[in-house]
Structures are given as structure tokens and as C-alpha cells.
Scaffold this motif. Structure first.
Motif, PDB file in Angstrom:
ATOM      1  N   CYS A   1       0.804  -1.168  -0.007  1.00 13.68           N
ATOM      2  CA  CYS A   1      -0.027   0.106   0.091  1.00 13.68           C
ATOM      3  C   CYS A   1       0.868   1.228   0.087  1.00 13.68           C
ATOM      4  O   CYS A   1       2.099   1.411   0.734  1.00 13.68           O
ATOM      5  CB  CYS A   1      -0.790  -0.083   1.076  1.00 13.68           C
TER       6      CYS A   1
ATOM      7  N   CYS B   1       0.465   3.982   0.973  1.00 12.48           N
ATOM      8  CA  CYS B   1       0.434   5.029   2.117  1.00 12.48           C
ATOM      9  C   CYS B   1       1.313   4.509   3.279  1.00 12.48           C
ATOM     10  O   CYS B   1       1.652   5.052   4.377  1.00 12.48           O
ATOM     11  CB  CYS B   1      -1.110   5.365   2.657  1.00 12.48           C
ATOM     12  N   CYS B   2       1.836   3.210   3.056  1.00 11.57           N
ATOM     13  CA  CYS B   2       2.767   2.648   4.391  1.00 11.57           C
ATOM     14  C   CYS B   2       3.672   1.725   3.735  1.00 11.57           C
ATOM     15  O   CYS B   2       4.887   2.126   3.641  1.00 11.57           O
ATOM     16  CB  CYS B   2       1.778   1.705   5.201  1.00 11.57           C
TER      17      CYS B   2
ATOM     18  N   GLY C   1      -5.652   1.627   1.854  1.00 11.60           N
ATOM     19  CA  GLY C   1      -4.654   2.721   2.189  1.00 11.60           C
ATOM     20  C   GLY C   1      -5.332   3.882   2.789  1.00 11.60           C
ATOM     21  O   GLY C   1      -6.844   4.084   2.601  1.00 11.60           O
TER      22      GLY C   1
ATOM     23  N   PRO D   1      -0.072  -3.188   6.314  1.00 14.02           N
ATOM     24  CA  PRO D   1      -1.440  -3.275   6.979  1.00 14.02           C
ATOM     25  C   PRO D   1      -2.075  -4.536   7.416  1.00 14.02           C
ATOM     26  O   PRO D   1      -2.097  -5.583   6.838  1.00 14.02           O
ATOM     27  CB  PRO D   1      -2.354  -2.810   5.743  1.00 14.02           C
TER      28      PRO D   1
HETATM   29 ZN   LIG Z   1      -1.060   1.906   3.711  1.00 20.04          ZN
END
Ligand SMILES: [Zn+2]
Ligand SMILES: Nc1nc2c(ncn2[C@@H]2O[C@H](COP(=O)(O)OP(=O)(O)OP(=O)(O)O)[C@@H](O)[C@H]2O)c(=O)[nH]1
Ligand SMILES: [Mg+2]
Length: 318
Positions: free
Chosen positions: A64, A66-67, A98, A212
């Protein structure tokens, strides 16, 4: 000159890629750069995006943006920023797990400007998912980070239900606009009329975080065409724990067509279409996503599919 960067978010299967294709279809004469992030090990979405000549598709799969894929995101934005003359707009489809608001911080990168965060919300499932013990946090965070929430699958429910969900979304995301009018949303995206509702202060792009933890994804493949009857049989036995399943399959019975299979919000959709240029028409890939709490039931959940597909070993959780 800066290039507008639009973020598309929303939970797994909420309709991000569908909206992306509608934007592309309406973006006449524009050159669009697309960054397509799929949580599963195989980037199925990159195969489903109807990019046109002149568009640029950057694929980021197996995590993802975002991470876990922050580094890949950084490298992609950096690279695109060196060739801003090549496109008029950048659209990022964030993975369904995300947080698009976090990814929106990249719109502050030199060369880009923010063009809003649009989050898709499936009227059939969003309310239930938002209170889900395992995935509720993710769903609510996505909605709260939206400048505009587009209600999807409104064609499958009556208008009262749409109004009810709209009201509920406003309660969860009071800063966001909420719309069920897809055409209007597409038009506004293209005319830069999605106003950032959430202040675009100097948010730092995220730094790499852990996987996640609330979802597990399995990828299955076959190098040779599969049997269409086996696919149909497996589709009749999709485990209720499956949150999202999508695949591009090639069957022995339809050598010149590909079978796109989707399960989202408990509904299955199968479409066959001509194979594109550069595709061999042989290999099949299927991604299955469940709540991590279901990881122990892997064998049972995958059993109907393992009858004709094999686990793809590079994916997480395989
Ligand atoms: Zn993420
Ligand atoms: N009836 C109906 N189906 C929709 C709508 N939007 C999306 N779908 C269907 O829902 C399924 C998932 O849509 P996608 O656009 O792939 O969803 P997504 O959010 O990109 O999914 P992920 O990237 O896997 O998180 C597909 O089978 C779509 O055809 C809608 O407004 N109405
Ligand atoms: Mg998608």
C-alpha cells in the motif's frame, strides 16, 4: 506550471478503478499519468485500466502506497516530477486498504498541486464495513480524509436508501462533500472543481510503516489456460469471508478472450472481453483478500480455486 494530482481512495472494491476509467474516457485530449496501487501481489488493476495512447501507467503492487510501499511511491513521484511536460494530470488510485489523505501529501512535491481526494463509498456495504471489528477503522479513516465522497452502486438500491447513506456519510465525514452524481463528479474532477475541504497544510509525506495488519491477500496463478466450467463451479462457492476477489483469467474455451472476474461487496461479476495487444492469452491470475482474522481458514477459502490454480509464492501471506 504545476500538474494537478488527484487521489482516488475508498475501500476494497468500492469502485475506484471504475471511476478512474470514467475519468479517462471523459478526459478528451489530455495526457494522463496514472499511478495504480494494488494491495495484492499482482497488479490486476493495471490490466483493467483503460489507458489510452499517450497515457502513462505506473504500477505499484503488493502493498500500500500509504505505508508499505512508501519508498516506491516516493520514487515514482520523483521520476514523474522530472518529466512534467509529458502529461497534463496525475491520478493516483490508492489501494483499498490505504489512507488516501496521507498519500495526498505528495501533491505538495515540487511540480505538482493538489487536485483533491475523492473517496468512493459503496452504498451497499459502506455502513456495515465502517463498523466492522477488523476493517472499520480503515473505512472510517478513508471517509474522513475525503474532500469529496462519491456514492457508488447507487444503481442497485432505491433513492431513499441512497439518501440515508448520504446522510450517514455526512455524519462520519462532516468536512467532505457527498455526491451520488457520478457524471457531475467526473466533470468537476476534470475542471479542477473539487475543492480541498481538508486543509492542505504542509503535511509530510508518510514514512514507511508496517504492513496493513488487518487484511490478508493470496494470489493464485496458472501459466496455462484454465477450464471455464471449473471457474463457474468455483464462483458458485465463494466463501462469505472473501472481502475482495479479482482476476484476469484465460480459459481453454475462449482462447481469444479474457475473463475478468470480480467479487466486491458480496456480489460477483464476470465479463469476457477481447485480449489486448501484448497479451499471450494463456496465463491467469486471481487475487483474494480477506480480513487477517480469516488467515487460518486459507485452505478452506481457497479450496474451490486451488482445483485449477496454484499459489503464487511471491505474495505476502501465501
Ligand atoms: Zn497503507
Ligand atoms: N452496479 C455497479 N457496479 C459497480 C459500480 N462501481 C463499481 N462496480 C463494480 O464493482 C466491482 C469493483 O469495482 P472496481 O472499480 O474494480 O473497485 P476498486 O475500488 O477499484 O477495487 P480495488 O482496487 O480492488 O479496491 C466491479 O465489478 C465493478 O464493475 C457501480 O456504481 N454500480
Ligand atoms: Mg481498483
Amino acid at each position: 506550471m504545476t500538474v494537478p494530482m488527484l487521489l482516488l481512495g475508498g475501500y476494497l472494491g468500492a469502485g475506484k478503478t471504475t471511476l478512474l476509467n470514467e475519468i479517462l474516457a471523459a478526459a478528451d485530449g489530455e495526457r494522463v499519468a496514472l499511478l495504480v496501487n494494488d494491495f495484492g501481489a499482482a497488479n490486476i488493476d493495471a490490466a483493467l485500466v483503460r489507458a489510452r495512447r499517450g497515457d502513462d501507467v505506473v504500477e505499484l503492487a503488493n502493498g500500500c502506497v500509504c505505508c508499505t510501499l512508501v519508498d516506491g511511491m516516493a520514487a515514482s513521484v520523483e521520476k514523474l516530477s522530472t518529466r512534467l511536460d509529458d502529461f497534463d494530470r496525475l491520478i493516483v488510485e490508492v489501494s483499498g486498504v490505504g489512507d488516501p489523505r496521507q498519500v495526498a501529501a505528495w501533491a505538495g512535491h515540487p511540480g505538482f498541486r493538489p487536485a483533491g481526494v475523492v473517496v468512493c463509498a459503496d452504498v451497499l456495504t459502506v455502513r456495515q464495513r465502517a463498523t466492522d471489528r477488523w476493517v472499520g477503522d480503515t473505512v472510517r479513516r478513508q471517509l474522513r480524509g475525503a474532500d469529496l465522497v462519491l456514492l457508488t452502486r447507487t444503481d442497485l438500491v432505491d433513492t431513499d436508501r441512497v439518501g440515508e447513506i448520504e446522510h450517514w456519510v455526512r455524519g462520519i465525514a462532516p468536512d467532505a462533500e457527498v455526491s451520488a452524481d457520478r457524471r457531475d463528479v467526473v466533470r468537476r474532477i476534470l475542471t479542477q472543481a473539487v475543492l480541498p475541504a481538508v486543509a492542505v497544510e504542509a503535511v509530510e509525506p508518510p514514512t514507511e510503516g508496517p504492513e496493513p495488519a488487518d487484511h490478508v491477500t493470496w494470489t493464485l496463478t496458472s501459466a496455462e489456460p484454465v477450464d471455464l466450467d471449473a471457474v463457474t463451479a468455483a464462483l458458485a462457492h465463494v466463501d462469505p469471508a472473501v472481502i475482495r476477489m479479482k482476476g484476469v483469467l484465460h480459459t481453454r474455451q475462449t482462447p481469444h478472450r479474457r475473463t475478468v472476474l470480480q467479487v466486491a461487496g458480496g456480489r460477483a461479476e464476470v465479463v469476457t472481453e477481447p485480449i489486448g495487444a501484448g497479451q499471450t492469452g494463456r496465463e491467469s491470475t486471481l487475487v483474494v483478500i480477506c480480513a487477517a482474522a480469516e488467515a487460518g481458514r486459507r485452505e478452506e477459502i481457497l479450496a474451490p480455486w486451488l482445483a485449477f490454480l496454484e499459489p503464487f509464492s511471491a505474495g505476502p501471506g501465501t
